[in-house]
Design an enzyme around this catalytic site. Structure first.
Site, PDB file in Angstrom:
ATOM      1  N   LYS A  68       0.797  -1.224   0.000  1.00 28.35           N
ATOM      2  CA  LYS A  68       0.000   0.000   0.000  1.00 28.35           C
ATOM      3  C   LYS A  68       0.834   1.281   0.000  1.00 28.35           C
ATOM      4  CE  LYS A  68      -3.992  -2.073   2.303  1.00 28.35           C
ATOM      5  NZ  LYS A  68      -4.973  -1.921   3.391  1.00 28.35           N
ATOM      6  N   ASP A 105      -9.842   2.563   2.652  1.00 29.22           N
ATOM      7  CA  ASP A 105      -9.825   1.754   3.875  1.00 29.22           C
ATOM      8  C   ASP A 105     -10.488   2.458   5.057  1.00 29.22           C
ATOM      9  OD1 ASP A 105      -8.602  -0.613   3.028  1.00 29.22           O
ATOM     10  OD2 ASP A 105      -6.592   0.181   3.323  1.00 29.22           O
TER      11      ASP A 105
END
Length: 289
Positions: A68, A105
């Protein structure tokens, strides 16, 4: 008729991911000629994987552990919030061919946390275990939604301290009221009674090592909300132990579904069929998937 497109997930390992099931269910339900594939991409191959998106005209990918943060410098553009968080979990190939990164997220997590637990964040003291991309996204959205105090703990204390520095800068820039602090990993278990929300953002307890837990919960206060972003298994050993000790638990399924729905909408420009996505994943998990 819409042009066929390939989407996917970049992660390492990736065989456990239910993103293909969730997104392909949504594509099928909306009769879109798209397909979603899992790609196992070790960190040292991420540059080639991003180049493959360009060469193969892949419409978009989700990005998971441990990639990420590594993808940020490889993209043409990064959404302001994802840049602030310092992590990308969704990459979209724009119509002009450029690759843009987003982070869904934190928004997905907080939406599901509030909906499923009724938590009042303005009176919450939270402890986040882990200091990676998911922890950053969750912390930013907790602060945006008024969480009063957040502690961050990580086995590598320097990563926790760095995350706290970033969050303090965010608080100052946005005139928020929340406070953040790093807590040494070795102090976590004795400090548990001080927290009303405990969040595991580490991969500890994820399938196949389902018996593992990040910390011991002997001193956990009853009625603490304990959350785990791991969604396979649906109820981790960490959550099962917390429940035995009187905690209200919040599984990773909600975050997974909501962050996936937000990514789906970035991929397609269409509203995600959340009910069908959730049912597909839940059925698979309940069958031991």
């Amino acid at each position: 008729m819409k042009e066929s497109k390939l989407f996917g997930i970049y992660a390492h390992p990736v065989h456990h991911s239910m993103s293909p099931l969730m997104h392909n269910t949504a594509f099928s339900y909306l009769e879109l000629p798209y397909y979603y594939q899992a790609f196992d991409i070790p960190p040292e191959a991420i540059e080639q994987a991003i180049e493959a998106m360009r060469l193969l005209h892949i419409g978009g990918v989700n990005v998971s552990i441990p990639l990420k943060e590594k993808v940020l410098p490889l993209l043409d553009e990064v959404d302001a919030e994802a840049r602030l968080i310092g992590a990308v979990n969704t990459i979209v190939r724009e119509e002009n061919g450029l690759l843009k990164g987003y982070n869904t997220d934190g928004a997905g997590y907080v939406q599901s946390l509030i909906a499923e637990t009724g938590i009042v964040l303005s009176s919450t003291t939270a402890l986040i275990l882990g200091a990676g991309g998911a922890a950053k996204g969750i912390a930013v959205y907790l602060l945006k939604q008024g969480c009063s105090r957040i502690f961050v703990s990580n086995r590598n204390q320097e990563k926790a301290i760095e995350l706290v520095r970033q969050l303090e800068a965010y608080i100052a820039e946005n005139t928020l009221l929340g406070k953040v602090e790093a807590l040494p990993w070795e102090s976590v278990e004795e400090k548990l009674p001080a927290f009303s929300l405990l969040i595991n953002t580490t991969p500890v307890g994820m399938w196949p090592k389902v018996e593992e837990t990040p910390i011991q919960l002997e001193l956990l206060a009853p009625n603490t909300i304990v959350s785990d972003i791991v969604y396979n298994p649906l109820k981790t050993a960490f959550l099962a132990e917390a429940e035995r000790r009187g905690a209200k638990i919040h599984t990773g399924l909600g975050m997974f579904i909501y962050q996936g729905a937000l990514a789906f909408e970035l991929f397609t420009g269409q509203k995600a069929p959340i009910k069908q996505m959730k049912e597909a994943v839940l059925n698979h998990l309940q069958q031991g998937g």
